[in-house]
Design a protein around this motif. Sequence first.
Motif, short mmCIF file in Angstrom:
data_model
loop_
_atom_site.label_atom_id
_atom_site.label_comp_id
_atom_site.label_asym_id
_atom_site.label_seq_id
_atom_site.Cartn_x
_atom_site.Cartn_y
_atom_site.Cartn_z
N GLY A 1 0.84 -1.19 0.01
CA GLY A 1 -0.05 0.04 0.05
C GLY A 1 0.87 1.24 0.11
N GLY A 2 2.04 1.20 0.27
CA GLY A 2 2.99 2.30 0.19
C GLY A 2 3.45 2.64 -1.33
N SER A 3 4.25 3.78 -1.10
CA SER A 3 4.82 4.24 -2.52
C SER A 3 6.44 4.53 -2.30
CB SER A 3 4.32 5.55 -2.47
OG SER A 3 3.09 5.73 -2.58
N LEU A 4 6.83 4.17 -3.59
CA LEU A 4 8.45 4.42 -3.57
C LEU A 4 8.42 5.29 -5.07
CD1 LEU A 4 10.04 1.25 -2.86
CD2 LEU A 4 10.32 3.24 -1.72
N ARG A 5 9.63 5.81 -5.08
CA ARG A 5 9.96 6.68 -6.28
C ARG A 5 11.47 6.35 -6.78
NH1 ARG A 5 7.88 11.53 -8.17
NH2 ARG A 5 9.07 13.01 -9.35
N LEU A 6 11.41 5.66 -7.99
CA LEU A 6 12.73 5.31 -8.33
C LEU A 6 13.22 6.53 -9.48
CD1 LEU A 6 12.19 1.61 -9.50
CD2 LEU A 6 12.96 2.70 -7.28
N SER A 7 14.63 6.65 -9.34
CA SER A 7 15.31 7.88 -10.32
C SER A 7 16.25 7.17 -11.01
CB SER A 7 15.45 8.90 -9.51
OG SER A 7 14.42 9.75 -8.84
N CYS A 8 16.41 7.70 -12.28
CA CYS A 8 17.53 7.17 -13.21
C CYS A 8 18.00 8.32 -13.91
CB CYS A 8 16.82 6.32 -14.24
SG CYS A 8 17.99 5.50 -15.57
N ALA A 9 19.51 8.55 -13.46
CA ALA A 9 20.14 9.76 -14.13
C ALA A 9 20.79 9.10 -15.08
CB ALA A 9 20.99 10.23 -13.02
N ALA A 10 21.09 10.05 -16.26
CA ALA A 10 21.72 9.89 -17.60
C ALA A 10 22.85 10.62 -17.28
CB ALA A 10 20.86 9.97 -18.68
N SER A 11 23.95 9.95 -17.76
CA SER A 11 25.29 10.74 -17.71
C SER A 11 25.28 11.76 -19.08
CB SER A 11 26.47 9.93 -17.77
OG SER A 11 26.42 9.03 -18.86
N GLY A 12 24.64 11.38 -19.95
CA GLY A 12 24.83 12.09 -21.37
C GLY A 12 23.47 12.75 -21.85
N ASN A 13 23.21 13.22 -22.74
CA ASN A 13 22.10 13.87 -23.29
C ASN A 13 21.09 13.09 -23.73
OD1 ASN A 13 20.08 15.78 -24.04
ND2 ASN A 13 21.46 16.91 -25.40
N ILE A 14 19.99 12.81 -23.28
CA ILE A 14 19.12 11.88 -23.56
C ILE A 14 17.84 12.41 -24.33
CG2 ILE A 14 19.46 10.04 -22.00
CD1 ILE A 14 17.24 11.01 -20.43
N ALA A 15 17.94 13.92 -24.38
CA ALA A 15 16.88 14.52 -24.80
C ALA A 15 16.24 14.36 -26.39
CB ALA A 15 17.08 16.12 -24.59
N SER A 16 15.15 14.08 -26.36
CA SER A 16 14.81 13.48 -27.75
C SER A 16 15.42 12.73 -28.52
CB SER A 16 14.46 14.72 -28.39
OG SER A 16 13.70 15.85 -27.74
N SER A 17 16.16 12.01 -27.96
CA SER A 17 16.98 10.74 -28.69
C SER A 17 16.85 9.48 -28.34
CB SER A 17 18.68 10.97 -28.64
OG SER A 17 18.90 12.37 -29.01
N TYR A 18 16.39 9.25 -27.12
CA TYR A 18 16.04 8.10 -26.60
C TYR A 18 14.71 7.64 -26.19
CZ TYR A 18 21.27 7.38 -26.47
OH TYR A 18 22.66 7.38 -26.86
N CYS A 19 14.14 6.54 -26.31
CA CYS A 19 13.09 5.97 -25.83
C CYS A 19 13.63 5.38 -24.41
CB CYS A 19 12.38 4.80 -26.57
SG CYS A 19 11.65 5.19 -27.90
N ARG B 1 9.80 11.88 -17.49
CA ARG B 1 11.20 12.12 -17.76
C ARG B 1 11.42 13.47 -17.71
NH1 ARG B 1 12.38 9.70 -23.71
NH2 ARG B 1 14.51 10.83 -23.30
N ASP B 2 12.54 14.09 -17.68
CA ASP B 2 13.21 15.37 -17.77
C ASP B 2 14.14 15.56 -18.63
OD1 ASP B 2 14.16 17.96 -17.27
OD2 ASP B 2 13.55 17.99 -15.24
N ASN B 3 13.91 15.87 -19.88
CA ASN B 3 14.92 15.86 -20.83
C ASN B 3 15.84 17.06 -20.56
OD1 ASN B 3 14.26 13.62 -22.08
ND2 ASN B 3 12.89 14.76 -23.66
N VAL B 4 15.67 17.93 -19.69
CA VAL B 4 16.81 19.12 -19.30
C VAL B 4 17.82 18.60 -18.25
CG1 VAL B 4 17.00 21.50 -18.28
CG2 VAL B 4 15.18 20.93 -19.69
N GLN B 5 17.22 18.05 -17.10
CA GLN B 5 18.21 17.41 -16.25
C GLN B 5 18.58 15.99 -16.53
OE1 GLN B 5 18.80 18.86 -13.27
NE2 GLN B 5 17.62 20.84 -14.09
N ASN B 6 17.74 15.42 -17.83
CA ASN B 6 18.40 14.00 -18.15
C ASN B 6 18.24 12.82 -16.96
OD1 ASN B 6 19.27 14.65 -20.92
ND2 ASN B 6 21.12 15.62 -19.78
N THR B 7 16.75 12.96 -16.83
CA THR B 7 16.35 12.07 -15.59
C THR B 7 15.02 11.29 -15.93
OG1 THR B 7 15.05 13.81 -14.31
CG2 THR B 7 17.52 13.28 -13.70
N LEU B 8 15.07 10.18 -15.55
CA LEU B 8 13.83 9.36 -15.82
C LEU B 8 13.32 8.96 -14.57
CD1 LEU B 8 12.24 7.86 -17.90
CD2 LEU B 8 13.76 5.72 -17.39
#
Length: 127
Positions: free
Chosen positions: A15-33, A72-79
């Motif tokens: 019943g609880g919640s968790l938040r997973l984050s994924c930080a990309a070291s490179g620019n993922i904006a508009s290039s990666y699914c 996703r945040d394509n400025v911060q490169n995070t998922l």
Amino acid sequence: HVQLVESGGGSVQAGGSLRLSCAASGNIASSYCMGWFRQAPGKEREGVAAISFGGGSRYYSDSVKGRFGISRDNVQNTLTLQMNSLRPEDTAMYYCAARRTQHPCEINWTLEGAYQIWGQVTQVTVS
């Protein structure tokens, strides 16, 4: 060369919640699914959620639809994967993944082999 680093796993009661984050070291904006996969003990890795290049389209497995949210945040490169109403059956190792494709992200989003880049595992345990 893009690398993915995950964070945010842990243990939670049902019943609880968790938040997973994924930080990309490179620019993922508009290039990666981008997507999230999980693998429970004794089971195959399965696609949980995916998001299109610009974040406008999201895809979920039936088992998490309505409970999980991918963004996703394509400025911060995070998922991010927001997981709510967690159940014991959500217990698994979770992976973020990225792929370059000429096709819409919806195509083959659950296909593990379609992704070229994988983050390290983060464990989620729901009791």
